[in-house]
Structure formats: C-alpha cells, structure tokens
Design an enzyme around this catalytic site. Structure first.
Site, mmCIF file in Angstrom:
data_model
loop_
_atom_site.group_PDB
_atom_site.id
_atom_site.type_symbol
_atom_site.label_atom_id
_atom_site.label_comp_id
_atom_site.label_asym_id
_atom_site.label_seq_id
_atom_site.Cartn_x
_atom_site.Cartn_y
_atom_site.Cartn_z
ATOM 1 N N SER A 142 0.840 -1.197 0.000
ATOM 2 C CA SER A 142 0.000 0.000 0.000
ATOM 3 C C SER A 142 0.873 1.244 0.000
ATOM 4 O O SER A 142 1.977 1.242 0.580
ATOM 5 C CB SER A 142 -0.906 0.025 1.227
ATOM 6 O OG SER A 142 -1.579 1.271 1.346
ATOM 7 N N TYR A 156 -2.262 -0.286 10.105
ATOM 8 C CA TYR A 156 -2.279 -0.753 8.720
ATOM 9 C C TYR A 156 -0.949 -0.459 8.030
ATOM 10 O O TYR A 156 -0.395 -1.319 7.326
ATOM 11 C CB TYR A 156 -3.428 -0.082 7.975
ATOM 12 C CG TYR A 156 -3.572 -0.517 6.539
ATOM 13 C CD1 TYR A 156 -4.039 -1.789 6.220
ATOM 14 C CD2 TYR A 156 -3.264 0.355 5.497
ATOM 15 C CE1 TYR A 156 -4.183 -2.189 4.897
ATOM 16 C CE2 TYR A 156 -3.407 -0.031 4.170
ATOM 17 C CZ TYR A 156 -3.872 -1.310 3.881
ATOM 18 O OH TYR A 156 -4.009 -1.696 2.567
#
Length: 247
Positions: A142, A156
């Site tokens: 990501s 995350y």
C-alpha cells in the site's frame, strides 16, 4: 490476445473483488490459468471464475480465510493439485482496520498481523515448495506503507511496511532457485471499498501527482509485467503504482 503467461498457473489471494479480481483477470488475459481465494464473497469469486473461463483459461475458487495458516496452505496446495502446478503467487488478501492508536485493541492488532503479514509469509512458504525456476511471488502492499498522510493509519501502515522486508528477504533466499519476489504498492484505487466518488475521495486524490484514483487494471498491469518473462531480472523491488502519491 497476449499470451506471455501461456502455460503458467497463478494463485491470487483475495481475488474475488477489487484489485485482486483485476489482477486475476489480467493474468488470465495474458494466458495463465488462475485460482482465487475468497473468505465470504462466494458469488463474486464464482463470477471471477466464469470471466476467466470465458477467456479460455482454467480457473478455480478456493474458500480460505487468510488469517488461518492451515487454510492458506490448503489453498496453495489445492491450486497446484487442481491446476497441475503453481508458477505465480500474488499475495493480495488484506484487512484495512484504521483508528487512533489508543482506540485499536489487541484483537485488531492480531487480526491485522494475521492477515496482512502472517498470511503472505505462510503463502510464500507453501508456494516455495511448488515454484520452480521462473517462479514469481508478488505481494500487494500500500502507498500508506511509505506515506501515512492521515491519522489512524499506524496499524495498517505497519503491516504493509512489513511486506517490504519480507520481499527483500525472500528475494535473497529464493533468487538462487530462479524465483523472483517483488512488492507492488498501489495508491488510491477505485474499488467498492474505496470508490473514486466516495466522501473523502477528492481529498485523497489530491495527494497524488496525477490528481485521480487508479483503476484496478492499472495495478494489475504492473503485476502482470512482474509475472512475465520481461521482468526476469527484477527481484527484491518495491514498485509504487500510486500516481505520485509518495513523490
């Protein structure tokens, strides 16, 4: 139709929807037979399988919770059994749990690590027993693994940053066997969970240099390149497909 992956077999975890589905379809378009895993989206997984079969490729959907190591191993082994081999592993399945560091508890921590870190490790470990010379392991990270621009992303971001270390370590370990290992970091991508017309989309798109969201096909194109013969000398790389988000 391009057939640079003709005769290859790929497994895409979390391939029933979003970026994962886009990757599965692109690999099939390039000639691969494809297995996808899903946790709950059986109907969506079946739809992806039908689309792949309509391209003239073999396909199978395997139910597997990526938080369950045994389920992950089973999915890898079942792919090799049903489709006859395994050449490409795409670690795409992930959970996106956000919140302030003093609000997220141990349950959220354990779930995130189980799916986003342990899952890819176990899948790669299982796949390595099947992959031969020319094998590929590609993980989907990501953009927030490199630039967390909003609060609430610490957990995350940490989990996705771990994939960079996994990628580099596996690249060294598996390189002598002719297996490449790479990481693709998508930027904001138009999916049902993060739509380009969502309530915060304009602000998020504004962080990119291109001022817009990616399509799943944009991410899939880079994955397909890394899976193909033209990327045979690319390994241990972290590639940002983020529209300049991390520039």
């Amino acid at each position: 139709m391009t057939t640079t992956l003709d005769g290859k077999v790929a497994l895409v975890t979390g391939g029933a929807r979003g970026i994962g589905a886009g990757i599965a379809l692109r690999l099939a378009q390039d000639g691969a037979d494809v297995a996808v895993t899903y946790r709950q989206s059986a109907d969506r997984a079946a739809a992806v399988v039908r689309q792949i079969q309509a391209l003239g490729r073999r396909a199978v959907a395997v139910q597997a919770d990526s938080a369950d190591p045994d389920a992950v191993r089973h999915a890898v082994d079942r792919t090799a059994i049903v489709l006859g081999r395994l050449d490409i592993l795409v670690n795409n399945a992930a959970v996106f749990l956000v919140g302030a560091v003093d609000e997220l508890g141990t349950d959220e921590l354990e779930q995130t690590i189980a799916v986003n870190v342990r899952g890819p490790y176990v899948a790669a470990q299982a796949a390595a027993r099947h992959l031969g010379d020319g094998g590929r392991i590609i993980s989907i990270g990501s953009n927030v693994g490199e630039r967390a621009v909003f609060p609430g992303l610490a957990l995350y971001s940490m989990s996705k940053t771990a994939l960079a270390g996994l990628t580099r370590g596996l690249a060294r370990e598996l390189g002598p066997r002719g297996i490449t290992v790479n990481l693709v970091n998508p930027g904001p991508t138009d999916t049902d969970t993060n739509p380009a017309d969502g309530p915060n989309a304009q602000a998020i798109a504004g962080f990119t240099a291109l001022g817009r969201y990616a399509r799943p096909a944009d991410i899939a194109a880079t994955v397909a390149h890394l899976a193909g013969p033209d990327a045979a000398y690319v390994t241990g790389a972290v590639i940002n497909v983020d529209g300049g988000f991390t520039s």
